[in-house]
Design a protein around this motif. Sequence first.
Motif, PDB file in Angstrom:
ATOM      1  N   TRP A   1      83.610 -31.711   4.706  1.00  0.00           N
ATOM      2  CA  TRP A   1      83.877 -30.872   5.871  1.00  0.00           C
ATOM      3  C   TRP A   1      84.951 -29.876   5.465  1.00  0.00           C
ATOM      4  O   TRP A   1      86.134 -30.187   5.451  1.00  0.00           O
ATOM      5  CB  TRP A   1      84.329 -31.702   7.061  1.00  0.00           C
ATOM      6  N   ILE A   2      84.536 -28.657   5.152  1.00  0.00           N
ATOM      7  CA  ILE A   2      85.442 -27.608   4.709  1.00  0.00           C
ATOM      8  C   ILE A   2      85.711 -26.690   5.903  1.00  0.00           C
ATOM      9  O   ILE A   2      84.772 -26.061   6.419  1.00  0.00           O
ATOM     10  CB  ILE A   2      84.824 -26.787   3.545  1.00  0.00           C
ATOM     11  N   PRO A   3      86.954 -26.596   6.380  1.00  0.00           N
ATOM     12  CA  PRO A   3      87.249 -25.687   7.495  1.00  0.00           C
ATOM     13  C   PRO A   3      86.837 -24.249   7.141  1.00  0.00           C
ATOM     14  O   PRO A   3      86.990 -23.813   5.992  1.00  0.00           O
ATOM     15  CB  PRO A   3      88.760 -25.800   7.666  1.00  0.00           C
ATOM     16  N   ALA A   4      86.323 -23.543   8.120  1.00  0.00           N
ATOM     17  CA  ALA A   4      85.835 -22.176   7.885  1.00  0.00           C
ATOM     18  C   ALA A   4      86.881 -21.298   7.216  1.00  0.00           C
ATOM     19  O   ALA A   4      86.553 -20.490   6.344  1.00  0.00           O
ATOM     20  CB  ALA A   4      85.385 -21.554   9.205  1.00  0.00           C
ATOM     21  N   GLU A   5      88.153 -21.482   7.593  1.00  0.00           N
ATOM     22  CA  GLU A   5      89.192 -20.628   7.010  1.00  0.00           C
ATOM     23  C   GLU A   5      89.440 -20.944   5.530  1.00  0.00           C
ATOM     24  O   GLU A   5      90.040 -20.146   4.815  1.00  0.00           O
ATOM     25  CB  GLU A   5      90.497 -20.716   7.811  1.00  0.00           C
ATOM     26  N   ASP A   6      88.950 -22.101   5.053  1.00  0.00           N
ATOM     27  CA  ASP A   6      89.091 -22.467   3.646  1.00  0.00           C
ATOM     28  C   ASP A   6      87.902 -22.030   2.790  1.00  0.00           C
ATOM     29  O   ASP A   6      87.911 -22.209   1.571  1.00  0.00           O
ATOM     30  CB  ASP A   6      89.260 -23.984   3.495  1.00  0.00           C
ATOM     31  N   LEU A   7      86.868 -21.463   3.414  1.00  0.00           N
ATOM     32  CA  LEU A   7      85.668 -21.098   2.670  1.00  0.00           C
ATOM     33  C   LEU A   7      85.933 -20.114   1.525  1.00  0.00           C
ATOM     34  O   LEU A   7      85.354 -20.285   0.450  1.00  0.00           O
ATOM     35  CB  LEU A   7      84.576 -20.583   3.611  1.00  0.00           C
ATOM     36  N   PRO A   8      86.799 -19.111   1.669  1.00  0.00           N
ATOM     37  CA  PRO A   8      87.069 -18.247   0.508  1.00  0.00           C
ATOM     38  C   PRO A   8      87.596 -19.038  -0.702  1.00  0.00           C
ATOM     39  O   PRO A   8      87.189 -18.769  -1.841  1.00  0.00           O
ATOM     40  CB  PRO A   8      88.104 -17.250   1.030  1.00  0.00           C
ATOM     41  N   ASN A   9      88.463 -20.016  -0.460  1.00  0.00           N
ATOM     42  CA  ASN A   9      88.961 -20.844  -1.564  1.00  0.00           C
ATOM     43  C   ASN A   9      87.866 -21.742  -2.121  1.00  0.00           C
ATOM     44  O   ASN A   9      87.799 -21.969  -3.331  1.00  0.00           O
ATOM     45  CB  ASN A   9      90.153 -21.687  -1.107  1.00  0.00           C
ATOM     46  N   PHE A  10      87.001 -22.255  -1.252  1.00  0.00           N
ATOM     47  CA  PHE A  10      85.863 -23.054  -1.702  1.00  0.00           C
ATOM     48  C   PHE A  10      84.984 -22.199  -2.603  1.00  0.00           C
ATOM     49  O   PHE A  10      84.600 -22.631  -3.704  1.00  0.00           O
ATOM     50  CB  PHE A  10      85.071 -23.566  -0.499  1.00  0.00           C
TER      51      PHE A  10
ATOM     52  N   TYR B   1      89.757 -32.941  -0.261  1.00  0.00           N
ATOM     53  CA  TYR B   1      88.914 -33.233   0.904  1.00  0.00           C
ATOM     54  C   TYR B   1      88.280 -34.612   0.765  1.00  0.00           C
ATOM     55  O   TYR B   1      87.960 -35.044  -0.337  1.00  0.00           O
ATOM     56  CB  TYR B   1      87.798 -32.184   1.042  1.00  0.00           C
ATOM     57  N   ARG B   2      88.057 -35.263   1.894  1.00  0.00           N
ATOM     58  CA  ARG B   2      87.350 -36.546   1.926  1.00  0.00           C
ATOM     59  C   ARG B   2      85.856 -36.305   2.044  1.00  0.00           C
ATOM     60  O   ARG B   2      85.426 -35.345   2.683  1.00  0.00           O
ATOM     61  CB  ARG B   2      87.764 -37.328   3.173  1.00  0.00           C
ATOM     62  N   VAL B   3      85.077 -37.216   1.503  1.00  0.00           N
ATOM     63  CA  VAL B   3      83.645 -37.224   1.772  1.00  0.00           C
ATOM     64  C   VAL B   3      83.457 -37.936   3.107  1.00  0.00           C
ATOM     65  O   VAL B   3      83.972 -39.034   3.308  1.00  0.00           O
ATOM     66  CB  VAL B   3      82.863 -37.944   0.652  1.00  0.00           C
ATOM     67  N   GLU B   4      82.765 -37.287   4.016  1.00  0.00           N
ATOM     68  CA  GLU B   4      82.537 -37.831   5.355  1.00  0.00           C
ATOM     69  C   GLU B   4      81.111 -38.366   5.453  1.00  0.00           C
ATOM     70  O   GLU B   4      80.200 -37.830   4.824  1.00  0.00           O
ATOM     71  CB  GLU B   4      82.735 -36.735   6.417  1.00  0.00           C
ATOM     72  N   GLU B   5      80.917 -39.415   6.249  1.00  0.00           N
ATOM     73  CA  GLU B   5      79.581 -39.929   6.525  1.00  0.00           C
ATOM     74  C   GLU B   5      79.140 -39.434   7.883  1.00  0.00           C
ATOM     75  O   GLU B   5      79.791 -39.702   8.890  1.00  0.00           O
ATOM     76  CB  GLU B   5      79.562 -41.459   6.486  1.00  0.00           C
TER      77      GLU B   5
END
Length: 115
Positions: A91-100, A77-81
């Motif tokens: 910015w972690i997509p909601a569907e990726d939250l279990p992996n996060f 993932y990129r760091v966003e400003e």
Amino acid sequence: MAEETVTLWRPVGPAELRLIEESGMNEFPPRLPDQPIFYPVTTEAYAVKIARDWNVRDSGAGSVTRFAVRKEYLDAYRVEEAGGRAHREYWIPAEDLPNFNAAIVGLIEVVQTFE
């Protein structure tokens, strides 16, 4: 050799904090339908600003959580400003939250609370 981690912060209101506590301080709760992105931030100062200025206003209290995430996972993932260099977040997509959540090393800690 210990795996490399990145320390992140997340400002939360009372409802989200209660769900984190119910997880044993191990994970963040699933996003609601109107929350397509999970936003952990890169500095405590930015998390404090959100918790103090937005969470308190919107829900009566705000807390700052701190946690470590495996760097290998975050590298995807990129760091966003978000409005300037002081406001950096992932910015972690909601569907990726279990992996996060699976990439969190140790417990989620509450480091500051505002009312």
